[in-house]
Design an enzyme around this catalytic site. Structure first.
Site, PDB file in Angstrom:
ATOM      1  N   ARG A  76      30.712 -25.893  45.101  1.00  0.00           N
ATOM      2  CA  ARG A  76      31.389 -26.462  46.274  1.00  0.00           C
ATOM      3  C   ARG A  76      32.803 -26.954  45.981  1.00  0.00           C
ATOM      4  NH1 ARG A  76      26.067 -27.048  46.312  1.00  0.00           N
ATOM      5  NH2 ARG A  76      25.063 -26.264  48.195  1.00  0.00           N
TER       6      ARG A  76
ATOM      7  N   HIS B 161      30.671 -21.308  47.064  1.00  0.00           N
ATOM      8  CA  HIS B 161      30.651 -19.995  46.406  1.00  0.00           C
ATOM      9  C   HIS B 161      31.744 -19.038  46.872  1.00  0.00           C
ATOM     10  CE1 HIS B 161      27.208 -21.253  44.260  1.00  0.00           C
ATOM     11  NE2 HIS B 161      26.269 -20.916  45.112  1.00  0.00           N
TER      12      HIS B 161
ATOM     13  N   HIS C 294      24.260 -15.595  39.909  1.00  0.00           N
ATOM     14  CA  HIS C 294      23.334 -16.350  40.773  1.00  0.00           C
ATOM     15  C   HIS C 294      21.944 -15.707  40.889  1.00  0.00           C
ATOM     16  CE1 HIS C 294      22.127 -19.208  43.737  1.00  0.00           C
ATOM     17  NE2 HIS C 294      23.348 -19.648  43.983  1.00  0.00           N
TER      18      HIS C 294
ATOM     19  N   GLN D  10      24.497 -25.199  36.548  1.00  0.00           N
ATOM     20  CA  GLN D  10      23.845 -25.614  37.781  1.00  0.00           C
ATOM     21  C   GLN D  10      22.375 -25.234  37.688  1.00  0.00           C
ATOM     22  OE1 GLN D  10      25.776 -27.135  40.088  1.00  0.00           O
ATOM     23  NE2 GLN D  10      24.266 -27.478  41.705  1.00  0.00           N
TER      24      GLN D  10
ATOM     25  N   GLU E  56      22.865 -21.349  36.672  1.00  0.00           N
ATOM     26  CA  GLU E  56      24.220 -20.840  36.876  1.00  0.00           C
ATOM     27  C   GLU E  56      25.182 -21.552  35.931  1.00  0.00           C
ATOM     28  OE1 GLU E  56      24.814 -21.328  41.312  1.00  0.00           O
ATOM     29  OE2 GLU E  56      22.738 -21.907  41.041  1.00  0.00           O
TER      30      GLU E  56
END
Ligand SMILES: *[C@@H]1O[C@H](CO)[C@@H](O)[C@H](O)[C@H]1NC(C)=O
Ligand SMILES: *[C@@H]1O[C@H](CO)[C@@H](O)[C@H](O)[C@H]1NC(C)=O
Ligand SMILES: *[C@@H]1O[C@H](CO)[C@@H](O)[C@H](O)[C@H]1NC(C)=O
Length: 364
Positions: free
Chosen positions: A91, A116, A192, A296, A323
């Site tokens: 973000r 993204h 992802h 992530q 990620e």
């Protein structure tokens, strides 16, 4: 044999090619990499991983990533299944930032924020196939994309490439590169893939064990934007320094995990272990190393009735994403490692996945 392979490839190209991508000049196709019992399928739409097939402890092959049957479904999805996301993953608060005195307004796609890379990020474009070798000692594929100055609001032309290679025994290497051609720009690519080592239709990942090599994380606000603090994981549900099940602390969080970890093992460009996942049901395990500073950890909290491969409907926690990345919203947090790439300079992001399978169980 060679002729047969060529014919096979042609059939695949004809079967999956010519899918009309909006504004896409590149033909969109499906490619396979194969090394013994380890194989994967990819598409140049979003440089996306469609499947990863591995044996379980009894030698039975299974696909361990979530996805769709048809490339068309990848062109209209909101899950980012298997894709490369960018120009800036995660973000950006308020979909804006200031760089060297210039203010840039980006295209918001999650409320006021950008997620993204925007509504039409790198996961939503056709990439070129630059190299492709399906089988042999070093199966690999290289995708490239030229991002233009102003695309989704980002400054400067940027050349991006992603290579996927099957190396050694059951190892997948991913190398993401980018080069800024004329303006300084933020670059933060992420892979992802949604993993479920038990198989894409085995249910949820809550019983899987995970270890994350991070003593700190970046807390977020209600919109999942980092507050800017870097906090210890000790005493929080985010502590996976010792391996334990995902289920063990997930109930302490409202929706599940969707958080950036500050990986131990030093900043800079050093390769370090990021995470180890083990699925006791299938016996499959996976270790991920990277040179990126962040990871992530996402437990597919918002998946709900997403119809995927074979019509199977994915529900919350059907998979986990690992990620590796620069920190979320780094462009607005001077205390986070910079994600700015200067003209003529290169960005390089490595991921190395090592898969293994436990010895066959004596009972089955
Ligand atoms: C592939 O799996 C089969 C079935 O378990 C096994 O017999 C074979 O040895 C495996 N091949 C390789 C190259 O590992
Ligand atoms: C695209 O996805 C949306 C929901 O995300 C759905 O409503 C729409 O029908 C889909 N379009 C096509 C062409 O599949
Ligand atoms: C920053 O802006 C100054 C003044 O406009 C310019 O001279 C310099 O090249 C810029 N630096 C970068 C890295 O873009």
């Amino acid at each position: 044999m060679a002729k047969y392979l060529v014919l096979c490839c042609l059939v695949i190209l004809v079967a999956f090619g010519f899918v009309s991508g909006s504004a896409a000049k590149e033909e969109v196709s499906v490619y396979e990499l194969k090394k013994g019992n380890f194989s994967m399928r990819l598409t140049n739409w979003g440089a996306t991983v469609i499947s990863v097939v591995l044996p379980d402890r009894n030698g039975k092959l299974g696909d361990v990533v979530l996805g769709f049957d048809s490339v068309k479904d990848y062109m209209n999805d909101s899950t980012y299944f298997g894709a490369i996301v960018g120009r800036v993953a995660n973000r950006i608060a308020g979909a804006q930032f200031t760089l060297n005195g210039t203010h840039y307004k980006l295209i918001a796609n999650e409320g006021k924020n950008m997620l993204h890379g925007g509504p039409k990020g790198f996961s939503d474009v056709a990439w070129k196939v630059k190299k492709y070798k399906k089988e042999g000692r070093d199966p690999h594929i290289v995708f490239t994309y030229k991002s233009f100055d102003g695309e989704e609001g980002f400054p400067g032309d940027l050349i991006v490439s992603v290579s996927y290679s099957l190396i050694g025994d059951y190892q997948l290497r991913v190398i993401m590169k980018a080069k800024a051609l004329n303006k300084a720009t933020p670059v933060n690519l992420a892979q992802h893939t949604y993993w479920n080592l038990g198989g894409y239709k085995s249910g949820d990942i809550l019983s899987e064990d995970i270890q994350i090599f991070a003593s700190h994380y970046t807390p977020v606000d209600s919109q999942l934007i980092p507050t800017g603090k870097i906090e210890p994981v000790k005493g929080t549900p985010y502590d996976f320094l010792k391996q334990h099940t995902i289920a063990s602390s997930i109930k302490k969080l409202p929706n599940g995990y969707d958080i950036n970890y500050v990986l131990d093992g030093g900043a800079g460009d050093k390769m370090k272990r990021a995470a180890v996942v083990h699925d006791k049901r299938s016996g499959r395990g996976m270790e991920l190393s990277t040179n990126a500073p962040g990871l992530q950890f996402y437990t597919s909290n918002t998946l709900k009735d997403v119809k995927g491969k074979g019509g199977f409907a994915y529900q919350p926690h059907a998979a986990l994403c690992l990620e590796t990345q620069g920190f979320p919203d780094a462009v607005n947090h001077p205390n986070f490692p910079s994600v700015i790439v200067y003209p003529g300079k290169s960005y390089r992001h490595f991921m190395l996945f090592k898969f293994w399978t436990a010895a066959p169980s004596s009972s089955s």
